[in-house]
Design a protein around this motif. Structure first.
Motif, PDB file in Angstrom:
ATOM      1  N   UNK A 378       0.831  -1.198   0.000  1.00 15.61           N
ATOM      2  CA  UNK A 378       0.000   0.000   0.000  1.00 15.61           C
ATOM      3  C   UNK A 378       0.868   1.252   0.000  1.00 15.61           C
ATOM      4  N   UNK A 379       0.492   2.246  -0.807  1.00 13.88           N
ATOM      5  CA  UNK A 379       1.273   3.484  -0.799  1.00 13.88           C
ATOM      6  C   UNK A 379       1.150   4.180   0.542  1.00 13.88           C
ATOM      7  N   UNK A 380       2.218   4.900   0.927  1.00 12.57           N
ATOM      8  CA  UNK A 380       2.214   5.658   2.170  1.00 12.57           C
ATOM      9  C   UNK A 380       1.240   6.828   2.007  1.00 12.57           C
ATOM     10  N   UNK A 381       0.122   6.780   2.780  1.00 12.01           N
ATOM     11  CA  UNK A 381      -0.913   7.795   2.629  1.00 12.01           C
ATOM     12  C   UNK A 381      -0.397   9.193   2.932  1.00 12.01           C
ATOM     13  N   UNK A 382       0.596   9.267   3.823  1.00  8.65           N
ATOM     14  CA  UNK A 382       1.131  10.592   4.163  1.00  8.65           C
ATOM     15  C   UNK A 382       1.891  11.210   3.004  1.00  8.65           C
ATOM     16  N   UNK A 383       2.359  10.357   2.089  1.00  7.24           N
ATOM     17  CA  UNK A 383       3.114  10.844   0.947  1.00  7.24           C
ATOM     18  C   UNK A 383       2.220  11.077  -0.292  1.00  7.24           C
ATOM     19  N   UNK A 384       0.947  10.658  -0.190  1.00  7.56           N
ATOM     20  CA  UNK A 384       0.067  10.828  -1.341  1.00  7.56           C
ATOM     21  C   UNK A 384      -0.422  12.269  -1.434  1.00  7.56           C
ATOM     22  N   UNK A 385      -0.909  12.634  -2.590  1.00  5.14           N
ATOM     23  CA  UNK A 385      -1.446  13.986  -2.754  1.00  5.14           C
ATOM     24  C   UNK A 385      -2.833  14.110  -2.146  1.00  5.14           C
ATOM     25  N   UNK A 386      -3.554  13.000  -2.081  1.00  3.47           N
ATOM     26  CA  UNK A 386      -4.931  13.054  -1.615  1.00  3.47           C
ATOM     27  C   UNK A 386      -5.013  13.328  -0.119  1.00  3.47           C
ATOM     28  N   UNK A 387      -4.214  12.629   0.677  1.00  3.00           N
ATOM     29  CA  UNK A 387      -4.330  12.742   2.132  1.00  3.00           C
ATOM     30  C   UNK A 387      -4.024  14.155   2.637  1.00  3.00           C
ATOM     31  N   UNK A 388      -2.901  14.791   2.247  1.00  5.42           N
ATOM     32  CA  UNK A 388      -2.656  16.168   2.713  1.00  5.42           C
ATOM     33  C   UNK A 388      -3.751  17.136   2.264  1.00  5.42           C
ATOM     34  N   UNK A 389      -4.261  16.919   1.065  1.00  2.00           N
ATOM     35  CA  UNK A 389      -5.321  17.805   0.574  1.00  2.00           C
ATOM     36  C   UNK A 389      -6.577  17.659   1.430  1.00  2.00           C
ATOM     37  N   UNK A 390      -6.908  16.422   1.825  1.00  2.00           N
ATOM     38  CA  UNK A 390      -8.095  16.199   2.635  1.00  2.00           C
ATOM     39  C   UNK A 390      -7.907  16.765   4.043  1.00  2.00           C
ATOM     40  N   UNK A 391      -6.699  16.639   4.591  1.00  2.00           N
ATOM     41  CA  UNK A 391      -6.438  17.193   5.922  1.00  2.00           C
ATOM     42  C   UNK A 391      -6.589  18.710   5.904  1.00  2.00           C
ATOM     43  N   UNK A 392      -6.063  19.328   4.853  1.00  2.00           N
ATOM     44  CA  UNK A 392      -6.207  20.783   4.719  1.00  2.00           C
ATOM     45  C   UNK A 392      -7.667  21.181   4.560  1.00  2.00           C
ATOM     46  N   UNK A 393      -8.403  20.378   3.788  1.00  2.00           N
ATOM     47  CA  UNK A 393      -9.834  20.638   3.591  1.00  2.00           C
ATOM     48  C   UNK A 393     -10.570  20.510   4.913  1.00  2.00           C
ATOM     49  N   UNK A 394     -10.185  19.528   5.724  1.00  2.00           N
ATOM     50  CA  UNK A 394     -10.821  19.339   7.027  1.00  2.00           C
ATOM     51  C   UNK A 394     -10.611  20.532   7.934  1.00  2.00           C
ATOM     52  N   UNK A 395      -9.404  21.087   7.934  1.00  2.00           N
ATOM     53  CA  UNK A 395      -9.143  22.264   8.763  1.00  2.00           C
ATOM     54  C   UNK A 395     -10.000  23.452   8.310  1.00  2.00           C
ATOM     55  N   UNK A 396     -10.115  23.601   6.987  1.00  2.00           N
ATOM     56  CA  UNK A 396     -10.928  24.689   6.456  1.00  2.00           C
ATOM     57  C   UNK A 396     -12.409  24.490   6.779  1.00  2.00           C
ATOM     58  N   UNK A 397     -12.878  23.248   6.636  1.00  2.00           N
ATOM     59  CA  UNK A 397     -14.299  22.971   6.866  1.00  2.00           C
ATOM     60  C   UNK A 397     -14.683  23.180   8.318  1.00  2.00           C
ATOM     61  N   UNK A 398     -13.758  22.891   9.239  1.00  2.00           N
ATOM     62  CA  UNK A 398     -14.069  23.019  10.658  1.00  2.00           C
ATOM     63  C   UNK A 398     -13.927  24.422  11.190  1.00  2.00           C
ATOM     64  N   UNK A 399     -13.361  25.317  10.399  1.00  2.00           N
ATOM     65  CA  UNK A 399     -13.200  26.702  10.839  1.00  2.00           C
ATOM     66  C   UNK A 399     -14.092  27.620  10.003  1.00  2.00           C
TER      67      UNK A 399
END
Length: 848
Positions: A378-399
């Motif tokens: 399995x690819x390292x999710x921390x190194x994928x483009x999707x995971x960092x983008x979703x984490x950033x989206x989560x911070x934006x959505x919660x604020x």
């Protein structure tokens, strides 16, 4: 129940495999029985009043579906070589099986009407043989332009084109006949520009290309999904399970549809394309969570039980809501849409059943080596483009929750205005790309001629002519001066008329009776004969110059609107013959003053080589007649505009007393089924919306959470259709059906997000931690699903058929928008309402 099902799947793997294989093989065996149907007429039920009247009109006036062949020469069509080629094509077309030879129309087989002397006509072939020189060709031009029925129909007003109308017995043969004509034309020694068009050709050609597209797009969609799953999980044995589920779902559903005797219409041809991506949605959730939970040495069966324990209920409800979205299409009055909705709905539930049975059985049977490769590959999710983008989206959505909600409200309002801009329109010819030969032919020929699209205004005499005749006979039969024998005979005559005997036959019977009647009875019978002749004459309304004049004025009005290229009617025939019976000059291109004068012109016309042409415009009893409208556009908007103009004219100029007016023709039928589809889609969408909302309340056991789950769905639908309005995209059949998919899939993401959010918050009791965790595996699963479904439809973008391209573009947009709205709107709204939504939990939270 869920636990029992999972246990059965895990411990009866071979039984699951063999059952699925046998079921698939049995239904795959039905596929060779496929029957294609692209006739828009079948968009209406067989008992639909408009459809029945259209078919009755075709039968009454001996009308046929027609292929239009056009030849264009920019230097002028009246050239010896051009007319020679037209003559040869006409001769070839007349010999083809399936062509109604008697009604074939071109310069090569229509009459020229010539005044042979005062009150005498001569009918001769317009082009009995191809002209040998320019002078003979010019003579044909002069003759053709004098005849209203031919000018701008068989020859263009600009003199650059000529047309051949090929009536066919069966519209399902139009593609084959058109192909034979194309092949013959290619073999001509002719440099002119030839085109073939007509609605029957477009519909049948679409059927052929649709069949090809079915065989290309579905496998490409499967390949695209397979590649995406490999990118996500990097383990081919692991991702084989969802592919088996998807293929089995498509094959079983299509096999069942065909095996039950349903034809494959334009709508049902898309079932495979719709089901292929949708069928892997639940599998992606299972694979994502299984991959996250599984570690080397763990018992895969135990992991599967945990995963299915979390996912079974939300997967069940998402499948049911998607199914409801499609089953709601059965509320529409359009049979092909009903079939489409029913079988996609069935396919979704079948995919769910296969997923919760086959996928656990399959995963439980994977070897330790394969499962270990899964954890290592399995690819390292921390190194994928999707995971960092979703984490950033989560911070934006919660604020800035209030700002997000205000933005969504504004977007909703703008979308509602966009919806008000939507224009309902469709045209079978526009189902092809702009550079398709049919679209090119349609543009070229409608630029030169009055129009290749047909609509008919049908005028009818109200009531029956027989009843007044029966009344007159009954009145005479009551006369005391009659003998018992004559009274008995009159009563028998009255009964014969009531049973359908023609009035003209009754008149002959009365004339025969006069010879054996007494002087008193003879006088009474003579009076009756005169009464019945008057009744019969009055019943022949379309011999009345006043009625024909009304039709002529309506034609002039429609011509002046600019919406109708040309119209032809009985009045044009009468005027043309009347002109030639008199001076042959335009001043006599008028209607005769009396019914007898009209009858005389029609009697003369029936001496032509094509007397049957008269009955295309009037019935032999002269109680029904039609106006043939030629339109340069087959768009529903244009046909609707013509209908509105006619309605306006009738309001200002009421029909002559005793007449009614109705519509027929393919262009008209397209308007009718479009209207019914739009109304039916709206009803089905509203009904499904209410049912899904009730299901959400039931699932979450909360009115507030039920309403919350509907917010992404509501915004997605309004956004998509608002975008359609803003872009000026016509609301056509594929666009209408997308509402069902939007409803089903948009709420799917909301169900998974809310269910996982509540479970995570109950476990951690911390708002910010929960928000952060939600934008890891749960958000990845939602995003992967959106990507898989969106990319699964991308092969449609390369199709030569516009409806397929439309579905591909808008479904990709729906997936992107619904996933984004779910991941942003729900956290923002839940942040604002968390004290009401989760008041039973003692939350440890920081103020956002």
């Amino acid at each position: 129940m869920a636990d029992s099902l999972i246990q059965f799947a895990i411990h009866r793997r071979k039984l699951v495999y063999w059952t699925l294989l046998l079921l698939t093989l049995v239904l795959v065996a039905q596929l060779p029985r496929i029957r294609i149907d692209t006739d828009p007429e079948n968009m209406l039920p067989q008992d639909n009043a408009a459809r029945q009247f259209h078919n009755q009109t075709k039968q009454t006036f001996s009308m046929h579906d027609t292929i239009v062949v056009g030849v264009v020469n920019p230097e002028g069509i009246y050239q010896s070589h051009s007319l020679q080629a037209l003559f040869e094509v006409t001769e070839f077309a007349a010999g083809l099986d399936g062509v109604v030879q008697a009604d074939l129309m071109s310069l090569a087989n229509v009459d020229n009407i010539i005044q042979e002397g005062p009150g005498t006509l001569r009918f001769e072939w317009m082009m009995k043989s191809p002209p040998g020189d320019r002078e003979a060709a010019e003579r044909i031009r002069v003759q053709a332009e004098r005849l209203p029925l031919l000018f701008n129909t068989l020859v263009s007003e600009d003199g650059q084109a000529a047309a051949l109308y090929v009536p066919i017995v069966d519209k399902n043969q139009s593609y084959a006949i058109a192909q034979q004509l194309r092949e013959f034309i290619r073999g001509l020694d002719n440099q002119d520009d030839w085109h073939i068009t007509g609605l029957p050709v477009a519909e049948d050609r679409f059927g052929y290309e649709m069949f090809v597209q079915m065989g290309i797009s579905a496998p490409l969609a499967g390949l695209t999904i397979f590649i995406l799953l490999w990118v996500f999980f990097r383990n081919i044995p692991f991702i084989t399970a969802p592919m088996i589920v998807a293929m089995a779902t498509v094959l079983i559903t299509m096999g069942l549809l065909i095996g039950m005797g349903f034809t494959v219409h334009i709508m049902s041809s898309m079932i495979a394309i719709f089901l292929m991506p949708i069928a892997v949605v639940d599998s992606v959730h299972i694979l994502s969570e299984f991959a996250d939970r599984y570690e080397s040495g763990k018992d895969p069966k135990q992991v599967i039980r945990q995963v299915m324990g979390h996912l079974f209920t939300p997967m069940l409800f998402t499948s049911i809501t998607s199914t409801i979205g499609f089953l709601s299409l059965m509320l529409t009055p359009i049979p092909p849409v009903q079939v489409f909705g029913a079988f996609v709905g069935f396919g979704i539930m079948l995919a769910f059943l296969l997923t919760v049975i086959f996928v656990p059985a399959y995963l439980a049977g994977l070897s330790d080596n394969t499962l270990n490769r899964l954890t290592q590959g399995l690819p390292d999710e921390s190194q994928s483009r999707l995971t960092p983008a979703l984490i950033a989206l989560g911070r934006l959505a919660g604020s800035h929750a209030k700002l997000w909600v205000m933005g969504f409200v504004a977007l909703f309002a703008v979308s509602l205005y966009g919806i008000s801009l939507i224009q309902i329109n469709d045209n079978p010819v526009r189902w092809f790309k702009a550079d398709h030969e049919l679209r090119i032919a349609d543009r070229v020929l409608n630029q030169h001629f009055a129009g290749t699209y047909d609509a008919y205004l049908v005028l009818q005499t109200e009531g029956q002519a027989i009843q007044p005749a029966i009344n007159a006979i009954s009145t005479l039969a009551a006369e005391p001066a009659l003998s018992d024998d004559l009274r008995l005979w009159l009563n028998q005559l009255s009964q014969q008329l009531s049973k359908g005997q023609d009035l003209s036959a009754a008149l002959l019977d009365i004339e025969d009776k006069l010879f054996s009647a007494s002087s008193t009875e003879e006088e009474l019978l003579s009076t009756l004969l005169s009464q019945l002749e008057a009744i019969g004459s009055e019943a022949k309304r379309f011999l009345d110059p006043a009625v024909l004049s009304y039709m002529s004025q309506l034609q002039i009005y429609l011509q002046e609107t600019g919406l109708v290229g040309k119209s032809n009617s009985l009045a044009d025939i009468v005027k043309t013959v009347n002109r030639e019976l008199h001076s042959g000059q335009d001043k006599d291109f008028v209607l005769p003053d009396s019914s007898n004068g009209v009858a005389q012109t029609l009697l003369q016309y029936q001496s032509s080589h094509r007397p049957q042409d008269l009955w295309h415009f009037v019935t032999p009893d002269y109680r029904q007649s039609l106006i043939w409208l030629q339109l340069t556009s087959g768009d529903n908007q244009d046909m609707t505009a013509v209908m509105d103009k006619v309605r306006t004219y009738l309001d200002l100029h009421p029909l002559p007393e005793g007449l009614t007016l109705n519509w027929a023709g393919k262009a008209y039928l397209n308007v009718i089924w479009q209207q019914q589809m739009v109304e039916g889609m709206l009803d089905s969408l509203m009904s499904a919306f209410v049912i899904v909302m009730l299901m959400m309340m039931l699932l979450f056991r909360s009115i507030l959470f039920g309403v919350l789950a509907m917010l992404p769905l509501t915004l997605t639908i309004t956004l998509i259709y608002g975008l359609i309005g803003w872009l000026g995209k016509d609301y056509d059949m594929p666009i209408a059906v997308l509402s069902a998919l939007t409803l089903g899939l948009s709420v799917d993401f909301a169900i998974h997000f809310i269910e996982r959010f509540r479970a995570t918050l109950s476990q951690h009791k911390d708002w910010q931690t929960t928000l952060a965790l939600m934008f890891e595996e749960p958000a990845r699963a939602i995003s992967r699903n959106a990507i898989v479904i969106a990319m699964g439809f991308t092969p449609l973008l390369f199709a030569p058929l516009v409806p397929y391209i439309t579905v591909g573009v808008f479904l990709a947009s729906i997936m992107a928008i619904s996933a984004l709205v779910t991941l942003v709107m729900l956290p923002a709204v839940m942040t604002l309402l968390r004290r009401w939504l989760f008041k039973s939990l003692n939350l440890n939270e920081e103020k956002p």
